[in-house]
Enzyme design. Structure first.
Site, PDB file in Angstrom:
ATOM      1  N   LYS A  17      17.034  -5.841 -18.876  1.00  0.00           N
ATOM      2  CA  LYS A  17      16.423  -4.760 -19.643  1.00  0.00           C
ATOM      3  C   LYS A  17      15.886  -5.369 -20.928  1.00  0.00           C
ATOM      4  O   LYS A  17      16.636  -6.060 -21.641  1.00  0.00           O
ATOM      5  CB  LYS A  17      17.468  -3.716 -20.014  1.00  0.00           C
ATOM      6  CG  LYS A  17      18.211  -3.137 -18.832  1.00  0.00           C
ATOM      7  CD  LYS A  17      17.432  -2.009 -18.236  1.00  0.00           C
ATOM      8  CE  LYS A  17      18.158  -1.387 -17.054  1.00  0.00           C
ATOM      9  NZ  LYS A  17      17.222  -0.799 -16.095  1.00  0.00           N
ATOM     10  N   GLU A  33       8.528  -4.953 -15.222  1.00  0.00           N
ATOM     11  CA  GLU A  33       8.716  -3.631 -14.603  1.00  0.00           C
ATOM     12  C   GLU A  33       8.501  -2.491 -15.595  1.00  0.00           C
ATOM     13  O   GLU A  33       8.979  -2.550 -16.726  1.00  0.00           O
ATOM     14  CB  GLU A  33      10.146  -3.596 -14.053  1.00  0.00           C
ATOM     15  CG  GLU A  33      10.499  -2.382 -13.233  1.00  0.00           C
ATOM     16  CD  GLU A  33      11.877  -2.599 -12.579  1.00  0.00           C
ATOM     17  OE1 GLU A  33      12.145  -3.717 -12.077  1.00  0.00           O
ATOM     18  OE2 GLU A  33      12.685  -1.662 -12.587  1.00  0.00           O
ATOM     19  N   GLU A  81      17.368  -5.309  -4.927  1.00  0.00           N
ATOM     20  CA  GLU A  81      18.074  -5.133  -6.199  1.00  0.00           C
ATOM     21  C   GLU A  81      19.546  -4.890  -5.893  1.00  0.00           C
ATOM     22  O   GLU A  81      19.906  -3.877  -5.293  1.00  0.00           O
ATOM     23  CB  GLU A  81      17.517  -3.945  -6.991  1.00  0.00           C
ATOM     24  CG  GLU A  81      18.305  -3.724  -8.279  1.00  0.00           C
ATOM     25  CD  GLU A  81      17.759  -2.596  -9.141  1.00  0.00           C
ATOM     26  OE1 GLU A  81      17.575  -2.811 -10.343  1.00  0.00           O
ATOM     27  OE2 GLU A  81      17.504  -1.505  -8.613  1.00  0.00           O
ATOM     28  N   ASN A 115      11.667  -0.159 -18.708  1.00  0.00           N
ATOM     29  CA  ASN A 115      12.057   1.246 -18.517  1.00  0.00           C
ATOM     30  C   ASN A 115      11.097   2.213 -19.217  1.00  0.00           C
ATOM     31  O   ASN A 115      11.533   3.130 -19.907  1.00  0.00           O
ATOM     32  CB  ASN A 115      13.494   1.490 -18.971  1.00  0.00           C
ATOM     33  CG  ASN A 115      14.507   0.915 -17.984  1.00  0.00           C
ATOM     34  OD1 ASN A 115      15.077  -0.163 -18.231  1.00  0.00           O
ATOM     35  ND2 ASN A 115      14.710   1.563 -16.863  1.00  0.00           N
ATOM     36  N   ASP A 136      12.506  -5.582 -17.355  1.00  0.00           N
ATOM     37  CA  ASP A 136      12.279  -4.148 -17.143  1.00  0.00           C
ATOM     38  C   ASP A 136      12.228  -3.437 -18.496  1.00  0.00           C
ATOM     39  O   ASP A 136      13.209  -3.453 -19.238  1.00  0.00           O
ATOM     40  CB  ASP A 136      13.443  -3.600 -16.294  1.00  0.00           C
ATOM     41  CG  ASP A 136      13.229  -2.160 -15.872  1.00  0.00           C
ATOM     42  OD1 ASP A 136      12.226  -1.549 -16.287  1.00  0.00           O
ATOM     43  OD2 ASP A 136      14.084  -1.643 -15.120  1.00  0.00           O
ATOM     44  N   LYS A 178      17.404  -9.779 -13.384  1.00  0.00           N
ATOM     45  CA  LYS A 178      16.449  -8.920 -14.095  1.00  0.00           C
ATOM     46  C   LYS A 178      17.134  -8.324 -15.302  1.00  0.00           C
ATOM     47  O   LYS A 178      18.230  -7.775 -15.185  1.00  0.00           O
ATOM     48  CB  LYS A 178      15.975  -7.796 -13.174  1.00  0.00           C
ATOM     49  CG  LYS A 178      14.943  -6.882 -13.813  1.00  0.00           C
ATOM     50  CD  LYS A 178      14.451  -5.866 -12.805  1.00  0.00           C
ATOM     51  CE  LYS A 178      15.325  -4.641 -12.775  1.00  0.00           C
ATOM     52  NZ  LYS A 178      14.923  -3.693 -11.720  1.00  0.00           N
ATOM     53  N   GLU A 218      10.178   3.169  -9.024  1.00  0.00           N
ATOM     54  CA  GLU A 218      11.463   3.879  -8.957  1.00  0.00           C
ATOM     55  C   GLU A 218      11.311   5.330  -9.407  1.00  0.00           C
ATOM     56  O   GLU A 218      12.130   6.173  -9.040  1.00  0.00           O
ATOM     57  CB  GLU A 218      12.521   3.161  -9.811  1.00  0.00           C
ATOM     58  CG  GLU A 218      12.241   3.207 -11.304  1.00  0.00           C
ATOM     59  CD  GLU A 218      13.277   2.436 -12.125  1.00  0.00           C
ATOM     60  OE1 GLU A 218      13.183   1.203 -12.181  1.00  0.00           O
ATOM     61  OE2 GLU A 218      14.162   3.074 -12.696  1.00  0.00           O
ATOM     62  N   ASP A 232      12.895   4.073  -4.616  1.00  0.00           N
ATOM     63  CA  ASP A 232      14.298   4.412  -4.834  1.00  0.00           C
ATOM     64  C   ASP A 232      14.660   5.366  -3.697  1.00  0.00           C
ATOM     65  O   ASP A 232      14.035   6.418  -3.560  1.00  0.00           O
ATOM     66  CB  ASP A 232      14.399   5.079  -6.214  1.00  0.00           C
ATOM     67  CG  ASP A 232      15.731   5.739  -6.478  1.00  0.00           C
ATOM     68  OD1 ASP A 232      16.399   5.328  -7.437  1.00  0.00           O
ATOM     69  OD2 ASP A 232      16.083   6.691  -5.755  1.00  0.00           O
ATOM     70  N   HIS A 256      14.991   0.075  -5.384  1.00  0.00           N
ATOM     71  CA  HIS A 256      15.666   0.420  -6.629  1.00  0.00           C
ATOM     72  C   HIS A 256      16.996   1.057  -6.235  1.00  0.00           C
ATOM     73  O   HIS A 256      17.026   2.039  -5.485  1.00  0.00           O
ATOM     74  CB  HIS A 256      14.810   1.404  -7.437  1.00  0.00           C
ATOM     75  CG  HIS A 256      15.475   1.881  -8.695  1.00  0.00           C
ATOM     76  ND1 HIS A 256      15.992   3.142  -8.843  1.00  0.00           N
ATOM     77  CD2 HIS A 256      15.726   1.233  -9.858  1.00  0.00           C
ATOM     78  CE1 HIS A 256      16.523   3.257 -10.057  1.00  0.00           C
ATOM     79  NE2 HIS A 256      16.378   2.119 -10.684  1.00  0.00           N
TER      80      HIS A 256
HETATM   81 MG   LIG Z   1      13.740  -0.208 -13.486  1.00  0.00          MG
END
Ligand SMILES: [Mg+2]
Length: 356
Positions: A163, A218, A314, A194, A192, A161, A244, A267, A294
């Site tokens: 970013k 994500e 993860e 974020n 992801d 995964k 998360e 998470d 997470h």
């Molecule tokens: Mg994330």
């Protein structure tokens, strides 16, 4: 068996490689380590991550202040969780309070499983089994992301995964394609954002990623914009992932009630520890939502074994230096420890080295 004392320590652990994201670089993990002692000599351990240095000492102080609420209580995780949450009925249990309570919950469950000489997964009514795992690629451009994906593939991972959320959608696409060519057509690739996109920009970007065969996208937008997530999910076929940043089981209930489905990733520190996770696992089963974790790979591997809709683990290795026995990952599968407890035990020499 009764709880007799807490030991709370702060460490700053250097990252194996600096974590780069769209919003900056992180070079260290500020952690709060909790050890719970009992009158039978059984201990329980947990790790909390304060993200930045500013919250590390307040979090440790909060946990020390909670020692008096737990000491003298039986080693009974569900009862103690209710007692501790009751203690904060007026203040609420979000933010640092929720993190501290989750840390205590994880350590108490660890001690509880050790007291019964069982792995946590068995203690939760399941048994240890392999869980499919993916590794993380940070915000390092197409070239760097491809190289990182290749590095994980060499270690046996079949899923990564990255970013994303680069200035242009063309750069996002280039990252995905670089990882695809490094990992091959059968690999699972996740991305992801974020929470970095605005809702209208997100719809445009996510449609551009539709043909890439992504396993999930994500947190494209702020995690609490449930209506926005429902709208985006309806506009694309790639599954959306979030969770998360949802706090406690209640955070998941609010999202599911608002119609958010797709995939979810609790998470362990923000969702209320083992006790909170169990509530979310029940919701996941009732709503038919696949759950991944997470962070907290050691504890989460046990939790995923006992989760009816378990999806992906993860994997992250940031805290391996302070662990006696980091999570065993081979050929893209995570194997939970079959030793009693949650898999968290400290390497004391390393803890002394990184102690603040
Ligand atoms: Mg994330």
């Amino acid at each position: 068996m009764k709880i007799t004392s807490f030991q709370v320590r702060c460490v700053i652990v250097p990252m194996p490689e600096p974590l780069r994201t769209a919003s900056g670089t992180v070079g260290v993990s500020p952690l709060v380590l909790l050890t719970i002692n009992t009158d039978a000599g059984v201990q329980g351990h947990s790790i909390l991550f304060s993200y930045g240095l500013a919250a590390q000492k307040p979090l440790a102080e909060l946990m020390r202040n909670l020692e008096s609420v737990a000491v003298g209580q039986p080693l009974a995780p569900a009862d103690l969780s209710r007692r501790l949450h009751g203690h904060f009925r007026m203040l609420g249990t979000e933010g640092l309070v929720g993190m501290a309570l989750a840390g205590i919950d994880m350590a108490v469950w660890d001690a509880f499983a050790r007291a019964h000489e069982l792995p946590l997964s068995t203690m939760l009514g399941s048994s240890p089994r392999p869980v499919q795992a993916y590794a993380g690629v940070s915000y390092e451009g197409a070239l760097g992301s491809g190289q990182s994906a290749e590095k994980w593939a060499r270690k046996g991972f079949k899923a990564v995964k990255a970013k994303i959320g680069y200035p242009t959608v063309a750069e996002d696409l280039a990252v995905v394609r670089a990882m695809r060519s490094a990992m091959g057509p059968d690999a699972a690739i996740m991305v992801d954002y974020n929470q970095s996109l605005g809702t209208s920009d997100a719809a445009r970007r996510l449609r551009a990623l539709e043909g890439e065969g992504l396993a999930w996208i994500e947190e494209p937008i702020v995690a609490h914009d449930h209506a926005g997530l429902v709208q985006l999910a309806a506009a694309i076929t790639t599954p959306l992932q979030a969770g998360e940043n949802w706090l406690g089981a209640l955070g998941f209930r609010h999202a599911f009630d608002a119609g958010v489905r797709g995939l979810a990733m609790p998470d362990a520190m923000r969702c209320g520890g083992v006790t909170g996770w169990q509530q979310i696992a029940a919701l996941g089963q009732l709503y038919g939502v696949a759950l991944s974790n997470h962070f907290w790979p050691e504890v989460s591997a046990h939790l995923l074994c006992a989760t009816p809709t378990a999806h992906w683990l993860e994997y992250m290795d940031w805290w391996n230096p302070i662990l006696k026995e980091p999570l065993d990952v081979r050929d893209g599968m995570a194997y939970t420890s079959e030793r009693p407890g949650s898999g968290v035990e400290f390497n004391e020499a390393a803890v002394q080295r990184y102690l603040v």
